[in-house]
Design a protein around this motif. Structure first.
Motif, PDB file in Angstrom:
ATOM      1  N   ASP A 408       0.837  -1.203   0.000  1.00 41.33           N
ATOM      2  CA  ASP A 408       0.000   0.000   0.000  1.00 41.33           C
ATOM      3  C   ASP A 408       0.874   1.257   0.000  1.00 41.33           C
ATOM      4  OD1 ASP A 408      -2.257  -1.537   0.096  1.00 41.33           O
ATOM      5  OD2 ASP A 408      -2.436  -1.464   2.279  1.00 41.33           O
ATOM      6  N   THR A 444       2.200  -8.000   6.702  1.00 36.11           N
ATOM      7  CA  THR A 444       2.100  -8.733   5.438  1.00 36.11           C
ATOM      8  C   THR A 444       0.820  -9.542   5.326  1.00 36.11           C
ATOM      9  OG1 THR A 444       3.348 -10.556   6.434  1.00 36.11           O
ATOM     10  CG2 THR A 444       4.603  -8.946   5.174  1.00 36.11           C
ATOM     11  N   ASP A 445      -0.002  -9.542   6.372  1.00 36.95           N
ATOM     12  CA  ASP A 445      -1.267 -10.283   6.349  1.00 36.95           C
ATOM     13  C   ASP A 445      -2.382  -9.337   5.908  1.00 36.95           C
ATOM     14  OD1 ASP A 445      -3.582 -11.714   6.810  1.00 36.95           O
ATOM     15  OD2 ASP A 445      -2.801 -12.709   8.598  1.00 36.95           O
ATOM     16  N   LEU A 446      -2.792  -9.469   4.653  1.00 36.19           N
ATOM     17  CA  LEU A 446      -3.782  -8.556   4.093  1.00 36.19           C
ATOM     18  C   LEU A 446      -5.125  -8.661   4.813  1.00 36.19           C
ATOM     19  CD1 LEU A 446      -4.542  -6.494   1.929  1.00 36.19           C
ATOM     20  CD2 LEU A 446      -5.098  -8.402   0.401  1.00 36.19           C
ATOM     21  N   ILE A 449      -5.036  -6.665   8.042  1.00 35.58           N
ATOM     22  CA  ILE A 449      -5.078  -5.223   7.769  1.00 35.58           C
ATOM     23  C   ILE A 449      -6.503  -4.797   7.421  1.00 35.58           C
ATOM     24  CG2 ILE A 449      -4.316  -3.438   6.163  1.00 35.58           C
ATOM     25  CD1 ILE A 449      -2.217  -4.162   8.198  1.00 35.58           C
ATOM     26  N   GLN A 450      -7.174  -5.576   6.576  1.00 33.63           N
ATOM     27  CA  GLN A 450      -8.546  -5.243   6.199  1.00 33.63           C
ATOM     28  C   GLN A 450      -9.483  -5.324   7.403  1.00 33.63           C
ATOM     29  OE1 GLN A 450      -9.075  -8.119   3.066  1.00 33.63           O
ATOM     30  NE2 GLN A 450      -8.389  -6.711   1.465  1.00 33.63           N
ATOM     31  N   TYR A 461      -0.735  -2.562   4.116  1.00 28.74           N
ATOM     32  CA  TYR A 461      -0.228  -3.868   3.716  1.00 28.74           C
ATOM     33  C   TYR A 461       1.175  -3.710   3.130  1.00 28.74           C
ATOM     34  CZ  TYR A 461       0.537  -8.035   0.913  1.00 28.74           C
ATOM     35  OH  TYR A 461       1.090  -9.151   0.343  1.00 28.74           O
TER      36      TYR A 461
END
Length: 629
Positions: A408, A444-446, A449-450, A461
């Motif tokens: 991002d 690194t865990d999308l 983050i979402q 991310y």
């Protein structure tokens, strides 16, 4: 007697040598037992003459395993997993059984023999797959969880299979097998002359009795025995339950594994469940290991040498057929990429319960001995190649991983950077932001983050160890960097890099263990927090409060231990040697023992003085230790 002791020594020696070697090589304990049996049997000829008789004795290990599996399967837990158990697992068992049966019929085998082989080859190795997944930390993946559901379904499916097999036997076949084995008990003679439907009805009646006895007889009896407060009597009671049910099932000509499994399920929610597990586990492990050794010792290698290409072809056909069915099911249930590959290849072998079904089918005169010999060899060889299947899965999964999503764009860098937003990082970030400060979160865990964004927390991310992402996050102007990455090597690299480009930044880092503390300390972290340390201190304080100390005394001891342990870590850091385990570092061990004695003396001294002196003593002790650096 001398011959028996000699054979027992041979088998135990094979266990203690082959199994640790196989485990260290990543093969798993089951393969270690099989290899040990092959070594002392076909290779060296030390297995003795009565391997079959010993195998019948060792089958109690399988009986005990099914009892323990039943204890783990609470009805409510099974109901919660019903979608995957019935859907994914049920379809796998039915589809594989149907496919193998059809192929065997195409080879002009009898229907009963073909169906028995279909059920045998539909099973996979629970012991090997679960152990390997645990070692590789794959059980938490979607593919690992799906594989576990299928394995659980297969373990449960063994029970109806054992009930179905008598229906496939020819009339009088059981009586012939019993006569050859020397069975003359009136109850056995009665059961042997029953038709198939009669055996099934008798099975249901005995099952109903076991369920009723588990609810209304075993629990009161266990409470009565527990009144003696003797561990050996409790163990005797546990063994009596297993052996008694197994004897009852044998008496009516049924599988003892069926009864003990059901008894385990009935007792799964009892207050004696954990005690039963602890009493049975040692016997189960030893007898189950002995069972696998006898299987390996009983493998007829002449079958392989006589028809090597046929056996190799059967193994390849089995693995390819099961892999194809598993791949199709993974597609239907929307497993993708590496998860689909893990699910497919991890379950493509035959399983240890196949040995049990083969033995039972031979006893029922469903499988001819010459076919049974080939089936046992195919099962064993497919299990032996399981580590190779996991290696193939690992390599293919790396190639199948989708292209990495671009990081991002960070549009609002903040003075506090939190690298890693797992459970540890989330608590830190929540406390800081609720105190009125703003943070830049990187992970690194999308999905995480979402999820953060849905709760109103802003995160980005990307890989925090990348220099360009750190620069975009404002590392040049940040005041504090919190390193809470799950991977210890990545965390150490990030601390070292951040210290190199920003000598003045304050770095707070999470450590996995004591050795990781030394790595982070050398890399340049200012404050290092062991992830379990503070929670363990609090638990220790609760223990002290409940064994006679006042809340004040327990709290002061907690502070003293905290201060002295941190001071001890600073002094022990120079003794740490990278790449050398702490258990092999003599200088470290010697100094650690000295400091443990100093800590114990300080705590004892605390109780010999007035309570309000603890803080001063703790600071004095810490300063004294620092002065030795």
């Amino acid at each position: 007697m001398t011959a028996f002791l000699f054979q027992a020594t041979i088998y135990l020696l094979a266990m203690v040598i082959a199994v640790p070697l196989a485990t260290r090589a990543g093969m798993g304990s089951v393969l270690g037992y099989l290899c040990a049996g092959i070594l002392i049997g076909p290779v060296l000829g030390l297995a003795g003459s009565d391997v079959t008789g010993l195998q019948h004795f060792a089958e109690f290990g399988v009986v005990m395993m099914l009892f323990l599996i039943g204890l783990e399967l609470e009805p409510r837990a099974l109901w919660a997993m019903r979608d995957k158990l019935i859907g994914l697992g049920g379809l796998q068992v039915v589809a594989t059984t149907t496919a193998v049966t059809a192929i065997m019929l195409a080879f002009h085998l009898e229907f009963a023999t073909a169906l028995a082989l279909g059920m045998i080859f539909s099973l996979s190795s629970t012991a090997i797959v679960l152990q390997t997944m645990n070692e590789k930390r794959l059980l938490q993946t979607e593919g690992g969880r799906s594989a576990f559901a299928v394995l659980l379904t297969q373990d449960i499916a063994v029970i109806p299979m054992l009930a179905i097999l008598p229906l496939l036997a020819l009339p009088g076949a059981r009586a012939v097998a019993r006569a050859e084995a020397g069975g003359t008990h009136p109850a056995l003679v009665f059961v042997d002359h029953l038709p198939g439907w009669g055996v099934t009805l008798l099975t249901l009646a005995v099952v109903a009795f076991i369920i009723g006895a588990g609810h209304y007889l075993v629990r009161p009896l266990f409470r009565f025995v527990h009144m003696a407060h003797l561990r050996e009597i409790n163990t005797a009671m546990a063994l009596m339950i297993v052996v008694g049910i197994a004897s009852l099932m044998n008496l009516v000509g049924l599988s003892p594994a069926l009864g003990t499994f059901l008894a385990g399920v009935v007792l799964a929610d009892s207050e004696f469940r954990h005690e039963l597990e602890s009493d049975i586990e040692p016997f189960k492990g030893l007898l189950l290991g002995l069972f696998f050794i006898t299987v390996g010792a009983g493998i007829e290698f002449s079958v392989i040498t006589e028809r090597p290409f046929q056996i190799a072809g059967l193994v390849i056909l089995l693995v390819a057929l099961k892999a194809g069915i598993l791949w199709l099911l993974a597609t239907v249930f929307k497993l993708r990429g590496p998860d689909r590959m893990l699910f497919t290849l991890s379950l493509a072998q035959a399983g240890e319960f196949g040995f049990v079904l083969v033995s039972f089918a031979v006893g029922q005169r469903i499988l001819p001995p010459q076919i049974a010999e080939k089936v046992l060899v195919v099962i064993a060889l497919s299990m032996l190649i399981t580590p190779a299947l996991f290696i193939v899965q690992e390599k293919l999964s790396k190639r199948m991983r989708p292209a990495a999503r671009s990081a991002d764009e960070i549009d609002d860098p903040q003075p506090i950077i939190v690298a890693g937003i797992g459970r540890f990082g989330q608590v830190v970030n929540r406390m800081v932001t609720m105190s009125g400060f703003r943070t830049t979160v990187l992970d690194t865990d999308l999905k995480t983050i979402q999820l953060m964004r849905t709760f109103g927390f802003k995160g980005y991310y990307g890989d925090p160890t990348r220099p360009d992402l750190l620069a975009a996050a404002g590392i040049a102007k940040a005041k504090v960097l919190v390193v809470s990455l799950d991977d210890r090597n990545s965390a150490t690299r990030l601390v070292a890099y951040a210290r190199q480009i920003r000598p003045d930044i304050h770095i707070v880092a999470r450590a996995r263990d004591r050795e990781h503390v030394f790595e982070l300390y050398r890399a340049g972290a200012n404050d290092i927090v062991r992830e379990m340390f503070d929670s363990s201190l609090r638990a220790g304080r609760y223990v002290l409060e409940n064994v006679g100390l006042s809340e004040f005394e327990a709290a002061e001891l907690e502070k003293l231990y905290f201060k002295m342990d941190r001071a001890a870590l600073r002094e022990l850091a120079p003794y740490w040697k990278p790449g050398v385990p702490l258990s092999e570092n003599a200088d470290y061990i010697h100094r650690a023992r000295e400091m443990n004695a100093e800590l114990e003396a300080a705590i004892m001294e605390r109780f010999s003085h007035q309570p309000d002196a603890t803080e001063t003593e703790a600071e004095t002790a810490e300063a004294a230790i620092k002065g030795k650096e």
